[in-house]
Every structure is written in C-alpha cells, then in structure tokens.
Design a protein around this motif. Structure first.
Motif, mmCIF file in Angstrom:
data_model
loop_
_atom_site.group_PDB
_atom_site.id
_atom_site.type_symbol
_atom_site.label_atom_id
_atom_site.label_comp_id
_atom_site.label_asym_id
_atom_site.label_seq_id
_atom_site.Cartn_x
_atom_site.Cartn_y
_atom_site.Cartn_z
ATOM 1 N N TYR B 288 0.809 -1.217 0.000
ATOM 2 C CA TYR B 288 0.000 0.000 0.000
ATOM 3 C C TYR B 288 0.838 1.260 0.000
ATOM 4 N N GLN B 289 1.975 1.201 -0.685
ATOM 5 C CA GLN B 289 2.735 2.422 -0.932
ATOM 6 C C GLN B 289 2.970 2.503 -2.422
ATOM 7 N N ARG B 290 2.729 3.658 -2.991
ATOM 8 C CA ARG B 290 2.931 3.825 -4.439
ATOM 9 C C ARG B 290 4.379 3.489 -4.789
ATOM 10 N N PHE B 291 4.587 2.894 -5.978
ATOM 11 C CA PHE B 291 5.947 2.699 -6.472
ATOM 12 C C PHE B 291 6.491 4.044 -6.923
ATOM 13 N N PRO B 292 7.810 4.211 -6.896
ATOM 14 C CA PRO B 292 8.360 5.450 -7.481
ATOM 15 C C PRO B 292 7.932 5.564 -8.942
ATOM 16 N N ASP B 293 7.797 6.785 -9.414
ATOM 17 C CA ASP B 293 7.238 6.999 -10.760
ATOM 18 C C ASP B 293 7.997 6.248 -11.842
ATOM 19 N N TRP B 294 9.333 6.308 -11.773
ATOM 20 C CA TRP B 294 10.115 5.661 -12.843
ATOM 21 C C TRP B 294 9.741 4.193 -12.929
ATOM 22 N N LEU B 295 9.530 3.549 -11.766
ATOM 23 C CA LEU B 295 9.180 2.133 -11.785
ATOM 24 C C LEU B 295 7.774 1.954 -12.356
ATOM 25 N N ASP B 296 6.869 2.849 -11.949
ATOM 26 C CA ASP B 296 5.501 2.802 -12.478
ATOM 27 C C ASP B 296 5.509 2.865 -14.000
ATOM 28 N N HIS B 297 6.219 3.854 -14.528
ATOM 29 C CA HIS B 297 6.257 4.000 -15.993
ATOM 30 C C HIS B 297 6.867 2.765 -16.640
ATOM 31 N N TRP B 298 7.942 2.286 -16.043
ATOM 32 C CA TRP B 298 8.619 1.109 -16.581
ATOM 33 C C TRP B 298 7.620 -0.045 -16.657
ATOM 34 N N LEU B 299 6.915 -0.277 -15.549
ATOM 35 C CA LEU B 299 5.943 -1.367 -15.509
ATOM 36 C C LEU B 299 4.902 -1.209 -16.615
ATOM 37 N N GLN B 300 4.567 0.058 -16.924
ATOM 38 C CA GLN B 300 3.516 0.259 -17.916
ATOM 39 C C GLN B 300 4.013 0.163 -19.354
ATOM 40 N N HIS B 301 5.333 0.163 -19.555
ATOM 41 C CA HIS B 301 5.865 0.087 -20.924
ATOM 42 C C HIS B 301 6.415 -1.297 -21.259
ATOM 43 N N ARG B 302 6.148 -2.276 -20.378
ATOM 44 C CA ARG B 302 6.714 -3.609 -20.629
ATOM 45 C C ARG B 302 6.240 -4.188 -21.947
ATOM 46 N N LYS B 303 4.970 -3.965 -22.276
ATOM 47 C CA LYS B 303 4.443 -4.539 -23.523
ATOM 48 C C LYS B 303 5.260 -4.039 -24.710
ATOM 49 N N GLN B 304 5.466 -2.719 -24.789
ATOM 50 C CA GLN B 304 6.210 -2.157 -25.927
ATOM 51 C C GLN B 304 7.636 -2.690 -25.949
ATOM 52 N N ILE B 305 8.288 -2.719 -24.777
ATOM 53 C CA ILE B 305 9.676 -3.214 -24.729
ATOM 54 C C ILE B 305 9.708 -4.655 -25.216
ATOM 55 N N GLY B 306 8.736 -5.455 -24.771
ATOM 56 C CA GLY B 306 8.692 -6.853 -25.177
ATOM 57 C C GLY B 306 8.539 -6.999 -26.680
ATOM 58 N N LEU B 307 7.657 -6.180 -27.264
ATOM 59 C CA LEU B 307 7.432 -6.301 -28.707
ATOM 60 C C LEU B 307 8.669 -5.877 -29.482
ATOM 61 N N LEU B 308 9.358 -4.836 -29.011
ATOM 62 C CA LEU B 308 10.594 -4.428 -29.680
ATOM 63 C C LEU B 308 11.634 -5.545 -29.581
ATOM 64 N N SER B 309 11.673 -6.200 -28.418
ATOM 65 C CA SER B 309 12.608 -7.311 -28.257
ATOM 66 C C SER B 309 12.307 -8.396 -29.295
ATOM 67 N N PHE B 310 11.010 -8.697 -29.455
ATOM 68 C CA PHE B 310 10.631 -9.716 -30.442
ATOM 69 C C PHE B 310 11.029 -9.275 -31.844
ATOM 70 N N PHE B 311 10.806 -7.989 -32.148
ATOM 71 C CA PHE B 311 11.133 -7.477 -33.483
ATOM 72 C C PHE B 311 12.624 -7.668 -33.761
ATOM 73 N N CYS B 312 13.463 -7.295 -32.790
ATOM 74 C CA CYS B 312 14.911 -7.464 -32.972
ATOM 75 C C CYS B 312 15.265 -8.938 -33.129
ATOM 76 N N ALA B 313 14.645 -9.792 -32.322
ATOM 77 C CA ALA B 313 14.927 -11.223 -32.410
ATOM 78 C C ALA B 313 14.570 -11.742 -33.803
ATOM 79 N N ALA B 314 13.418 -11.286 -34.325
ATOM 80 C CA ALA B 314 12.995 -11.744 -35.649
ATOM 81 C C ALA B 314 13.996 -11.274 -36.709
ATOM 82 N N LEU B 315 14.416 -10.003 -36.617
ATOM 83 C CA LEU B 315 15.418 -9.506 -37.566
ATOM 84 C C LEU B 315 16.704 -10.332 -37.454
#
Lengths: 488, 488, 488
Positions: B288-315
């Motif tokens: 019940y304590q908010r995460f620091p903002d940087w961690l919050d944002h990071w958590l919310q961008h995992r999908k995009q990071i994951g897809l970029l990782s897949f794109f690089c792997a495919a290339l």
C-alpha cells in the motif's frame, strides 16, 4: 407496439431507466419461430438465452421437439403463431406459400424474414425473399433481419466484429421492435431503411472478398508476366544459345527472381495513386472536384495491394533462405572448390562481389522488416486503436521508407549489371531494370512535392484554397487527407 | 432540450422503450452544418445516413451543393442555422469570427465544435478552439465533439476500435443531446466533463504513439552501443592489430551480432521491473505504498519493450538465415576446401564445434517460437479474449520461459569463449558476456522468490497483509497482481 | 428501484430519451464500497470517473483515505453503508462474517459481490461466495458481478474484447440496477440468470485456455512418438549397425524431421472430422441426429489444431533454414569437395536429386504461405470482419489447398525412397510414409464427396431432406454448414 416488446430491453437494462415496477412485468415476452432447421434451432437457443419465451411451430412437433432447447415450447404451427406478436420465419423461400394456411392467425403480426438466398436463387428472383413474403401476407408487417448472422454465430454468441444486424422494413414500429430484440440478443441493429433494400441486405452474405478481387488479379498478372520474362532470360536463352539445360531452375530460382519484382512493383502501386491524386489537385488548383473513378477505386484498394506486396516479399524471403538448402547449390560449391584446386588457385575472393551481396541482403532484410510493421498495423484491431495521425505516420511515412529501402535493395542487387552487355540475354534487359521504372517515378514525384513552392501550394489546396481565390471552410489538412490522399 | 433530439435515438431503438406512438413523430430531427470542407461533407453524409435532416450553410450554396449528398439541403448560412437546434461548426478557428454575423440566429442553440488544431496552432493558442468559439458566442452552448473522428471514418462508418467520441461541455443537457446524436451515428460517446477539458480533447488527435517513444529510444540506444562495441572487436581490432580488412562485415555480420544482444537485453528489461517491484514490496512489507514513478512508468511500458525485443529477435533470425547466402560464406567454404586438399587432410570434423552449434541453433529457434506466441497474444483482439489468468500465464510464465531459453541460447553460443584469452580483443570481453548480466540477475531473483519463505511472505503481502499486522480487505492475488507486478 | 440508479445512465445518455429536466437532477447517484484493497480502489476510481458519488467504508479511514481517489469519500463502514442503495463488497470471503455487524444498516439494500475465489477456495466451498454472502444477509439482495474484470481493466478502462460483465441475481430489479451501472462504467452487462449460477460465474476467471488443452496434448503426443521413431531410424540404427556416432543430430536434424510430420498430421486432423461428419450424415440419411460427443468436440477444436499445425510448420521452416548454418553442414561440404578431388572427379551433378529438392522446397514454401493465410484469418479481429461465405472459403477451400500442397511436398520429398530397401532401417519404413496415411484418406474422401451422385445427396441432406421423405424447413446450406461441417 405490443407490450411484450419492451421486456427484452428491460431485461437488458438498456432502456426504460425510470423503473416503476408497474412497467416491469415479470414474465418474459413471447416470440414465435416457424421452421425447425439449424437456423431455427440456433435462433431458439439464443432467444431463450436472452430471456425470451420461445414458441416453435412445426408440422411434426413430436419429431422436432428433441432438436430444440427444452426451454422452447414446440407445438403445431397454428398454435405457435397464435399468441406471440413477433414471428421469425426460418423457412426456405419455396415453402413460404405453404404457410398461407396460417394467414388468419398471422394477420397484423410482425414477420421476421431471416432467409438467405443461395447465389442462383438471388440471381433468379428479381424480388427479395422478404418482399415475396410480404406479398404473400399483406396483413402482416415483414421485417428483414438476422440473415447476415450464421447459425453458428447465433449459438456461439456474437463477437466484436460480426455483431451488426442490418434491418429493413416499411414499418418503423416493427423495425424498432426487432431492433430491440437484436439488442437484447447482444447484436447491434443497423437501420437499412425500407423493405425495398431487402434485396441488398440479402446480397450481403453472398459477397466474396470483393475488395481483394482486383488486387489479387493484378498480382497474379504481374507474376505471370515477370515469370515468363525470367523464364526466357534464365532458362530459354542458355538452352537455345548455349544449349545448357537450366530447366531445374523453374521451381525455385525463377520463382524467386519473379516474386521480388511483383512485390516491388505492387508496393510502388500503393503510393502511385496518392502521387497522381496530388498532381491532379495541383493541376486543377482545387480539391473540390471528384477524382476519376479509376483513381478513386485505386486509392481505396491500396491496403489490399500493400498486403499482397508484403505477402510476395515474405515468400521471396522464404525462397531465398531455401537457396542454400538446394542440392544445386551444394554441387556448385563443391565443383567450384574442385575447379580451384585443379587451377592451383589457393585463395578465392572478389571484394566487390562480397560488398554487393552484403549490402543488398542487409537492405532486403530491413525492407521486409519495415513492411511487416505496415502489415501488422493494418490489422483491424490495431488500426482501430491508432488515431489518424499515428495511422498515417505508419502507413505513409513508414511505407515510403519501405519503398526507398526496397529500391536501394534492387539497385545494389543490380549493381553495374544494367550496363554490362553480357547481361542482355536475347537483347532483353535484366529484370530488375524493368521494375525500377514506377518506383523511381513515385520517389521522384514525392521528392518534387517536398519542394517548398509546390508543397506550400499543395497544403493550401488541401486546406480548401482554390485558384479562383475563394477560401472554402474546411478542417485542417490531416482531416482533409484522411479521405483520400494518404490513406493506405 | 428540443424535441428533435429524441428521434435519432428512437430511430436507433436505443431508448424510449415505452412505445406510445404519440412519442414517435415520423419526421427526422434537423441538424445544421456550417462549412463545406471535407469534414463537413463527410459529416453530412453520415448524419443523413443516420436518419437526420441536414441543412448545410454555405456562402455560395450553388457551388457547394454538388459536393454534398443530395439528401442534404444546402443553403445560405443565415437560412441554414435558423431552424435546427444543434449546429455543427466545421470551420477553421481563424474563420470563427466570420460567423459572428449569425450570432442572433444562433442565440440559445447548441454549437458543436468539431475542429482539430494543427500542432503549431495547438501550441500557439493557450485557449482551446471550443473555448474560443464559446467566447465569441456567449448566447450559445458550445460542445466539443467528433474532432478525434477523421472524415474518412465518418464516411466509412465507425469500426470497433475508434468508435469513441470524447465529448465535453459546460451544459449537461447539450452534452447529452450531442451524445445521443453520436450514438445514433454509431459512435460511443465518452463524457470528458466541462468545456475546460476541450484543450485536452483537442490534443488527442495530435498524439503520436506516446507509449512507444521511450522504448524505441531505448532500443536504438542499445543498438548503437552494441554496434560500436562489436565494430571495435570484429572490424577495428583485426584491422589495427592484424591489418586485415574486415569492413565488409559492417552491413550483415556486425548487425547480426548486435541485434541478438539488443533483443536479449530488452527481453530482460521486460521482467526486471516486476522483480524490482516485488523486492520493494518485500522490503516495505506492504503493497500500500505507491511505487516510485520511474518504476511505475517502466511497468507500464513492458508490452512495448517486449514487442521491440521480439522485433529485434525476428530480424536477427532473418539476418542469420542470410549468412549462408553471402558471397563471403561461399568463398570461405571453397578456400577451406582448397586448404584441406593442399594440406592433404581428407576428413574435417570437430565434434565439439558441431555440438555447440546444433544446440544453440535449436535453442534459438525455440526461444523465437516462444517469443512469437507472446507477440501474438499481445494483439488487442487476442489479449481481450483472454481472462486475466490466461493472459498472465502466457505473458509472465511463457515470457519467462522465453527469457530462460534465450539465456541458454546465449550461453551455448558463448560456450567456453568467455574463458579463452584469445577472445579478448583489445582486452574487451566477448559481447555476449556483457548481455548476460541483467538476464541472469532477473532469473536468479525470480528463483529466489520461489523459495517458500519468501514466496509465502510475498503472497501474504499481495493479499493485503502488512508488517504492522493489520489485514487489509482485498481481493485474491490474481486481482492484486493485475494492477502491477505481472502485467506485461 | 432507487432514483439514484438512473443518473449514471442519464449521464451516459444511454437512456431516458425524453428529457424533461425534472427527471435529470444534477447531483450524481451515491454508491458504497466495503473494502480497501486494490480492487476496491480501482473500482472507486472507475465509479468516480463515470460520474458516481463514491463512499468507501473502511475500519481505519485515516490510513486508507490516501489510497483512494480524492473524489471518493472514505469513512467508517457504518457511515459508508447508510445512504447508498447499492454497496460493493470488495472483501475476502473469509471476512464476510466480519460485516455482519452492519446487517441493520444494510437491510433492504443491494450488495454486489465482486469477489473471485482462488482455485482451492473454489474447489473447497460447494456454495458460491455470492450465495454465502446472501445467506449471511437475508435482508439484502445479493448480485454477483464484475468478478471477471481485473482491477487493471477497471483502472485502464474497458477495451473491446473484455467488456462483458456477467451478472446474476434472484431479483430482476437489482440485476437491472447493477447492469445499468456497468453500462455507465462502459461495460457490457450479460444476464446470467439467478444467483444459482453465481458459482459458474465465479469459475470463469479460473479457466485456463480450456480449448487448447486437448489439441496441445495431441501435438505433444505426436511429437514424442515421431521423435522417438526418427531417433531410432536416424541415430540409433547407424550407431548400432554401422557404429557411427550421429548423436549430434538430436538437437536439430531429428527435431526438423519430426516437426513436419506433426504439422502434417495435425493439418489432416483438421479436415478429418468434417469428412467423418459428412459420411455419418450420408449413412444416416439425415442431419437431424446429434453427432457423437467425441466428433462434436473434435469439430469444435479444429481451429486450435489448425493453429498448432501452422506453428509446427513455421518451426519446421526455421529449423530448415538453420541447416546450412550448422558446422556439420560446412564440414560435410568441405569433405565432399576433398573427396571429389582425391577421386579426380571434376564435375558433380545428379539431375534427379536436384529436381527432387527444387520441387519439394518450392511446394513447402507455398504450403507454408497458404497456412499463414489461414492463421491470419483466424485472428478474432479478422475472422469477425468476414461474412460466413468468405470465412468458409478461406478456411475450408484454402485450407484444403494447403493440405494438398503439403501432401505433394511430402511425396516429392519422399520421391522413390519408400521403395528403396536401403531406406528401411531396422525394417522401419521411412517416417514420411507413415504420415501420408490420414491426409491421403481425407483427400480421397473429399474427392469422393465431389462425385455428383454423392454430392447431390449430401447437399439435399444438409438442406434438411431426409431418407424418410419428409422435408424439414431449414435455411440454405451455408447456414446449415455453419454449425458443423466446415467451420474450422
């Protein structure tokens, strides 16, 4: 309109927000179904699931009862149609007449025609099934609906995409009643106007990927032409002039030199119409003149052409990766090695050849990668999650990058070959030179449009400016463009 | 609110379930449009199609009439705005003032501002177009709506995704009226509150893939660093120390040693924030304590990071498959063969080398296969068809499997090279060793969290338990997790 | 039903079309929440965002206030539940009893049970959480809802797919009230009937890809069998009989000879049930008998089987493209070259081998390309945009083409090997011969069904004709088929 009609909606809580219990009787509304086929049964299942009382009219209730959900009451037709106000007619057109015996009981009721003509039926009869039904039962109100929904969807329940149920009728009240039932069943009613448009509605399930016909034929046409051309250059010429048997190249090599040509030309054909449209607007000095139809259609088929281009490019990649798997490739290598030994050449290395290949392979991969992004973003579920600016950024900007990359891929592949006489088999230029024409034209045009003088004028025109000086009130460019010029 | 406003909804059958004919007049409601641009025209088309009477106000009705659907009545502005209660203003901000002449006829009516500022306009003006319009027509009620919808969508009809129409106004009645029109046109109104939020609404169509900016920059940054590093090791070092010219490796080889590093690090960065969040919760002994903002944002961008990782792997896969196509590869083979012959070596075979390559190739393919499953399930249409448990199973469990597989892929690729002095060019360790740090840390952490003592404590915390002993009322873990820790 | 309940809907403009201001009070309706966990907080956020007044009941308001949106009023439980008519219970089952102290204030109100049992909880308790809650508060009306929605979705807002909120209760009024709230929050209420079905609703979030279980096990089973078979033939036999060490083949070669077998058999298993169903209908002379359950299930899992087949085929392609990358491949080539030199053979070329490989590679690529089209069209967002005819054209016609192509791919790969004694290791026939059985059977059957006599009879049956002569009223074939026979 009959009281019964309200309840499904109430039970769906979509309407009647003021909730005096008086208006919420507990028993569910009654709906009749004539017919005991698959569709009738799926319909019954769905209606029961949506909280309707269902009465099925059959000629042989005993036999058919087992096929219907137990909650549905299966009885004789006369009995079934007596009480409900809305009756679904899930019967073949040829059997409509057999229902005439019921016309007295049906008088004043709403008949829902859910039938789907087969293609030949549709061509054969000038009047729609629904209109025919209406002519047989002048005392009833006929509503055309649910024909686009398959029995399968009725059972499985509607999914995002195919929830729309086009509905038409001459009687607004009846139309509304059926629309409310559709809503209660989880579908999205779409008003198609009067019963006159029933024929159009009945044609919907008969359409077969119309948007793909022309682009596919185009792709096939290009494939045949380029294949023939490559066959002559790569197989026929060596056979005739050097009496070498290269026919083994037909399944893979020739296909693999053809596919990239098709993909490349198709890709350029995605961006050509946009250029033509812009040029036309520049010449006319206004955007308030319709484009010629051929251009309009072309602009509307860019998505399909683009996807076919990607498909060919992907196949090209697969075929290329197959090359080193081929026996022919292995034999060539071994023979080359042996030749080297016999010639006492210890080291084989042609720097230029190495560079050429490294570069065009890398460019090819990048071009394919970019195209794949375009393909993914044209998936409905993704395209719909983008705003216009994002969509056009991906589709025009990124798409243009793909075009440039594949042009460089082609040029580096060609290298100096366009200028080597030996490459002109039968005086035919190398294939890649032919493919370069359209794309380079497009790229040049796009470059021209970037010249400040032209781009400014074009922007003005697209904001509604006209040569004759009057300014039209319009929305900003991105909206203006949305309609035509850069929508892939 | 004017009677007219009810009918579109009636005609869509979404409301007014009690159907006394009295309340269903037959003539359709009237809507006014000022402007004759693309958007005005698309709007007219759609409104007519949804059963509205449309009156278009133009300065030059004759000229513009041809551009509008015949069903729409095109007349002079004064006349157009007289009767309808709702008037769409499809005019550029700079022309708003030119409408002041109509202020008397417009008094007390609802003005719908559909305009979209261009980026510079948006930055330039501190007040939104809608607020500006409201200031010009104090006697009218201004509603901001439909600006996110492109003229194209208006014509083609709304599709699943982009049906939402954010609406804001200071007058609830007016807001409702426009919302009902939006519904009748097949859009989904979204209440954005008072007109003060108009600026925010006008900014929506200007956003350009905001969620992708940081992840893309991250990927590019990683690519540049690793590319430079590999360039030094694979090209510069041989050139300087062995004066060998390996520059031909730049387009393919170096790229292909760089891509897997980027893909691999990105993939580990998808799972790192989850680990950090868990660790933080463990240390704090509460969630019940908010995460620091940087961690919050990071958590919310995992999908995009994951897809970029897949794109690089495919290339990476594509580039790898290109390797045997390269001339360099062919020359190497031939030269090797010749060398063998000259050295009179008849049989060449290094069992260890063979095994190493077979294993890491196989692991690589499997890792890519798993990643592709993750990529597919993150498509909106598929992700939405999964319940939370299914989604997190695929995204966290399967994703972690992918991470482990690619770690093994890297390790088997590296084999013993990390310990061979010869591999340290310029004293720089082999690239793969650098990439292993983060992923191994993540895997170790995940393994730690599986220790009963820790995992039990973590589960308790996520169920709302706190070190200070009080138990919060919360929902089971899967819900608790939904918000943060394992949502990719 | 309480007045308050209307307003959210009014504020969403979904109902109450007749807009006498009298019926539109300005203050928003009040909703209570018990619990302060993640779900409670997300719920509060969403409710506030949808224009509700939210009162949160906590045992320690001071502590928890910070966790909730400022707009939500956080107070003591007694106070929180006093005024609102609808109260969300976001509390663990084990804490329900702790609320009994509130039973007086809660009397006559609507309790919404949003809880989600964990798997063990679900198995442990025979009665659902909602029923348990109802038993504790006999004076209240309990409604089960929102449990399928994750806290995450509540915060992020509903997306296309997962907007559905199954709702059940014994009291229609209460059900409607909650449904209207769901609508106001942007969700789509789905009526699940009485509270008795609460257990079923609570089980929904626990399901884990049920449709994939059997197909996946099937694929794994096939993989294991074929892998073992290939291991015996390709590795064990040479080791035992020729004492050659081929174990390096395990990671790639053996896998890559196994995958195509699995993919190929799976693909044929997609079309086998359709054939069986048709045969059954022919023998029975009617379609009005249920298929045996095993066939029904099989027919319903075709999509999953097909996608797994595609996945294996794709992996097969990746593995194949890896072959020339292998050290083993390089060594073989070099050694072959050396052998040639030592044997003084200058030119190596086996025309037949060349042709065989060129053809089966080309066919393989085409088969994969066709399969990929099938895979893409089975994406929800695309499948839903196709009408039934288009869908079945792609899935059955194109799918059958894929089956034929892969059969040809297998046959040309096999070439004459089935007839060469040397190929029978341990008297075991080559693997590809085993895989051919089912697919060829399917293709033959499909060909038989094309014979006019049979096809006509089958069409008649599917239109409802029965051997005993009576004609059922049914819809045309495409609908009839929709339910069963050609839906992949």
């Amino acid at each position: 309109m009959p009281e019964e009609m309200d309840k499904p909606l109430i039970s769906l809580h979509l309407v009647d927000s003021d909730s005096s219990l008086a208006k919420v009787p507990d028993e569910a509304p009654k709906v009749g179904i004539l017919g005991s086929g698959d569709f009738a049964r799926s319909l019954a299942t769905r209606l029961v699931g949506s909280g309707f009382k269902v009465v099925v009219g059959s000629r042989n209730p005993k036999r058919t009862a087992g096929l219907f959900p137990s909650a549905a009451q299966v009885t004789f037709q006369e009995e079934a149609v007596s009480s409900p106000e809305v009756i679904f007619v899930a019967v073949f057109r040829e059997h409509y007449s057999s229902l005439c015996s019921l016309s007295d009981q049906l008088a004043g009721k709403i008949l829902v025609d859910v039938s789907n003509p087969t293609e030949q039926e549709h061509l054969q009869h000038r009047e729609s099934n629904a209109e025919y039904l209406a002519s047989l039962f002048p005392t009833c109100t006929v509503v055309k609906a649910f024909n686009v929904i398959s029995a399968w969807t009725l059972q499985a329940g509607p999914r995002d995409g195919n929830r729309q149920v086009p509905i038409c009728s001459d009687q607004p009240e009846a139309k509304r009643a059926v629309s409310e039932m559709a809503l209660a069943m989880g579908f999205m009613p779409v008003d198609m106007g009067s019963l006159a448009s029933a024929r159009e509605v009945e044609a919907m399930p008969l359409r077969l990927l119309p948007a793909w016909k022309v682009p596919t034929l185009l792709a096939l046409g290009l494939f045949v032409c380029f294949y023939a051309y490559n066959f002559i250059r790569d197989v026929l010429q060596p056979y005739v002039q050097e009496s070498q048997n290269k026919f083994f190249k037909l399944p893979v090599s020739v296909v693999n030199t053809t596919l990239p040509c098709v993909a490349y030309v198709l890709l350029s054909l995605v961006y050509l119409p946009g250029v033509l449209a812009a040029a036309l607007q520049l010449r006319r000095g206004t955007k308030y003149q319709r484009f010629p139809d051929w251009l309009d259609h072309w602009l509307q088929h860019r998505k399909q052409i683009g996807l076919l281009s990607f498909f060919c490019a992907a196949l090209h990649a697969l075929y290329s990766f197959c090359l080193p798997l081929r026996r022919a490739h292995r034999y060539d290598l071994v023979n080359l090695a042996v030749k080297q030994v016999l010639a006492n050449k210890s080291h084989l290395w042609v720097e230029e050849e190495v560079w050429r290949m490294e570069i065009y392979l890398s460019l090819g991969v990048l071009a394919l990668g970019t195209l794949s992004l375009l393909a993914v973003t044209s998936l409905p579920s993704i395209a719909n999650s983008l705003n216009w600016r994002e969509f056009s950024f991906v589709q025009s900007s990124l798409g243009f990058v793909a075009l440039v990359l594949s042009t460089l891929h082609t040029l580096t592949y060609g290298w100096t070959r366009a200028f080597e006489e030996s490459r002109y088999k039968f005086y035919l230029p190398p294939t890649f030179t032919l493919t370069l024409l359209v794309p380079c034209a497009v790229i040049l045009a796009k470059a021209l449009f970037l010249l400040p003088c032209i781009s400014r004028r074009l922007a003005r025109i697209r904001r509604g400016w006209e040569r004759d000086g009057t300014i039209k009130f319009t929305l900003p460019t991105d909206h203006a463009l949305a309609e035509k010029t850069s929508h892939v």
